[in-house]
Design a protein around this motif. Sequence first.
Motif, PDB file in Angstrom:
ATOM      1  N   LEU A  20       0.806  -1.210   0.000  1.00  0.00           N
ATOM      2  CA  LEU A  20       0.000   0.000   0.000  1.00  0.00           C
ATOM      3  C   LEU A  20       0.846   1.269   0.000  1.00  0.00           C
ATOM      4  O   LEU A  20       0.599   2.189  -0.778  1.00  0.00           O
ATOM      5  CB  LEU A  20      -0.960   0.011   1.201  1.00  0.00           C
ATOM      6  N   LEU A  21       1.859   1.317   0.837  1.00  0.00           N
ATOM      7  CA  LEU A  21       2.703   2.508   0.901  1.00  0.00           C
ATOM      8  C   LEU A  21       3.407   2.762  -0.430  1.00  0.00           C
ATOM      9  O   LEU A  21       3.520   3.910  -0.877  1.00  0.00           O
ATOM     10  CB  LEU A  21       3.734   2.368   2.026  1.00  0.00           C
ATOM     11  N   ASP A  22       3.835   1.695  -1.080  1.00  0.00           N
ATOM     12  CA  ASP A  22       4.477   1.840  -2.392  1.00  0.00           C
ATOM     13  C   ASP A  22       3.457   2.254  -3.460  1.00  0.00           C
ATOM     14  O   ASP A  22       3.770   3.043  -4.345  1.00  0.00           O
ATOM     15  CB  ASP A  22       5.191   0.550  -2.798  1.00  0.00           C
ATOM     16  N   ARG A  23       2.239   1.732  -3.369  1.00  0.00           N
ATOM     17  CA  ARG A  23       1.184   2.171  -4.289  1.00  0.00           C
ATOM     18  C   ARG A  23       0.995   3.686  -4.209  1.00  0.00           C
ATOM     19  O   ARG A  23       0.901   4.364  -5.221  1.00  0.00           O
ATOM     20  CB  ARG A  23      -0.158   1.531  -3.915  1.00  0.00           C
ATOM     21  N   TYR A  73       4.061   5.623  -5.710  1.00  0.00           N
ATOM     22  CA  TYR A  73       4.108   5.655  -7.169  1.00  0.00           C
ATOM     23  C   TYR A  73       2.922   6.413  -7.755  1.00  0.00           C
ATOM     24  O   TYR A  73       3.041   7.047  -8.799  1.00  0.00           O
ATOM     25  CB  TYR A  73       4.234   4.246  -7.747  1.00  0.00           C
ATOM     26  N   PHE A  74       1.802   6.371  -7.070  1.00  0.00           N
ATOM     27  CA  PHE A  74       0.654   7.179  -7.483  1.00  0.00           C
ATOM     28  C   PHE A  74       1.026   8.657  -7.389  1.00  0.00           C
ATOM     29  O   PHE A  74       0.705   9.452  -8.268  1.00  0.00           O
ATOM     30  CB  PHE A  74      -0.563   6.865  -6.606  1.00  0.00           C
ATOM     31  N   LEU A  75       1.733   8.998  -6.327  1.00  0.00           N
ATOM     32  CA  LEU A  75       2.212  10.365  -6.147  1.00  0.00           C
ATOM     33  C   LEU A  75       3.129  10.768  -7.304  1.00  0.00           C
ATOM     34  O   LEU A  75       3.034  11.880  -7.826  1.00  0.00           O
ATOM     35  CB  LEU A  75       2.939  10.495  -4.811  1.00  0.00           C
ATOM     36  N   PHE A  76       4.010   9.867  -7.715  1.00  0.00           N
ATOM     37  CA  PHE A  76       4.873  10.137  -8.871  1.00  0.00           C
ATOM     38  C   PHE A  76       4.032  10.435 -10.103  1.00  0.00           C
ATOM     39  O   PHE A  76       4.308  11.387 -10.842  1.00  0.00           O
ATOM     40  CB  PHE A  76       5.805   8.959  -9.139  1.00  0.00           C
ATOM     41  N   LEU A  77       2.998   9.639 -10.319  1.00  0.00           N
ATOM     42  CA  LEU A  77       2.161   9.811 -11.503  1.00  0.00           C
ATOM     43  C   LEU A  77       1.378  11.120 -11.476  1.00  0.00           C
ATOM     44  O   LEU A  77       1.109  11.707 -12.520  1.00  0.00           O
ATOM     45  CB  LEU A  77       1.192   8.633 -11.638  1.00  0.00           C
ATOM     46  N   LYS A 122      10.160  15.186  -3.123  1.00  0.00           N
ATOM     47  CA  LYS A 122      10.289  15.524  -1.701  1.00  0.00           C
ATOM     48  C   LYS A 122      10.175  14.257  -0.854  1.00  0.00           C
ATOM     49  O   LYS A 122      10.949  14.041   0.071  1.00  0.00           O
ATOM     50  CB  LYS A 122       9.235  16.548  -1.290  1.00  0.00           C
ATOM     51  N   TRP A 123       9.196  13.409  -1.182  1.00  0.00           N
ATOM     52  CA  TRP A 123       9.001  12.150  -0.477  1.00  0.00           C
ATOM     53  C   TRP A 123      10.272  11.308  -0.585  1.00  0.00           C
ATOM     54  O   TRP A 123      10.763  10.771   0.400  1.00  0.00           O
ATOM     55  CB  TRP A 123       7.814  11.400  -1.054  1.00  0.00           C
ATOM     56  N   LYS A 124      10.796  11.205  -1.789  1.00  0.00           N
ATOM     57  CA  LYS A 124      11.986  10.384  -2.011  1.00  0.00           C
ATOM     58  C   LYS A 124      13.183  10.924  -1.235  1.00  0.00           C
ATOM     59  O   LYS A 124      13.947  10.157  -0.646  1.00  0.00           O
ATOM     60  CB  LYS A 124      12.316  10.305  -3.504  1.00  0.00           C
ATOM     61  N   SER A 168      12.628  10.037   2.400  1.00  0.00           N
ATOM     62  CA  SER A 168      12.752   8.590   2.548  1.00  0.00           C
ATOM     63  C   SER A 168      14.210   8.141   2.446  1.00  0.00           C
ATOM     64  O   SER A 168      14.673   7.306   3.234  1.00  0.00           O
ATOM     65  CB  SER A 168      11.913   7.899   1.471  1.00  0.00           C
ATOM     66  N   ASP A 169      14.945   8.692   1.477  1.00  0.00           N
ATOM     67  CA  ASP A 169      16.361   8.339   1.314  1.00  0.00           C
ATOM     68  C   ASP A 169      17.174   8.739   2.540  1.00  0.00           C
ATOM     69  O   ASP A 169      18.038   7.992   2.997  1.00  0.00           O
ATOM     70  CB  ASP A 169      16.951   8.992   0.064  1.00  0.00           C
ATOM     71  N   GLU A 170      16.885   9.919   3.082  1.00  0.00           N
ATOM     72  CA  GLU A 170      17.589  10.387   4.284  1.00  0.00           C
ATOM     73  C   GLU A 170      17.278   9.479   5.477  1.00  0.00           C
ATOM     74  O   GLU A 170      18.159   9.122   6.255  1.00  0.00           O
ATOM     75  CB  GLU A 170      17.210  11.842   4.594  1.00  0.00           C
ATOM     76  N   HIS A 171      16.029   9.092   5.605  1.00  0.00           N
ATOM     77  CA  HIS A 171      15.632   8.170   6.669  1.00  0.00           C
ATOM     78  C   HIS A 171      16.367   6.840   6.545  1.00  0.00           C
ATOM     79  O   HIS A 171      16.877   6.297   7.533  1.00  0.00           O
ATOM     80  CB  HIS A 171      14.114   7.954   6.627  1.00  0.00           C
ATOM     81  N   ASP A 172      16.450   6.323   5.328  1.00  0.00           N
ATOM     82  CA  ASP A 172      17.156   5.056   5.081  1.00  0.00           C
ATOM     83  C   ASP A 172      18.642   5.171   5.404  1.00  0.00           C
ATOM     84  O   ASP A 172      19.232   4.250   5.967  1.00  0.00           O
ATOM     85  CB  ASP A 172      16.966   4.606   3.631  1.00  0.00           C
TER      86      ASP A 172
END
Length: 169
Positions: free
Chosen positions: A133-136, A139-143, A151-153, A156-160
């Motif tokens: 669900l989170l990935d859906r 990617y929906f946000l990307f679309l 911004k999300w990425k 997310s990358d910084e968190h990782d």
Amino acid sequence: LYKKNYFDDIRFPEGKIHEDEFVTYKLLYPLAKCLYIKKKMYYYRSRSNSITNQKFSMRYFDKVEAYCGRMEYFKERNKKLYCQALKRYLTTSAWGIIQLKENFPQEKEQVNQLYEEFLLTYKAAVESGDIALLDRIKYFLFLKNEILYKKWKTISDEHDRKKQQKNKM
């Protein structure tokens, strides 16, 4: 280290960067057992002109192609690994499309083709339930809004990165 006969039917692709992404999974998946040694025994030399230090180029899509191959390889072999490969393919494709638009605005036809491939893969994954669900949502946000996706990425990358640093301690 690999036994020589593992390469009887597997070859590194010529003229591609990220060539290990095209073959590593094909070498490791069929193995009955594999040994992992935590000790650092490999030294990476950092050069200013290496792949990892380069700005975005069209060769980035070699990696997307490799991830697509990995996704197809696992589709009928291993559901869990297929879903991981699917996520990596979609994430890498989305980022590549954004970078392509920013760095090569004249490449509208290729952007459209990559976008259509992304959309088809995303829709199939949603319909089959092969995507969390989170990935859906991501990617929906990307679309729908690439700026918010970026911004999300970034967050997310910084968190990782922080999570990886914490795990190393």
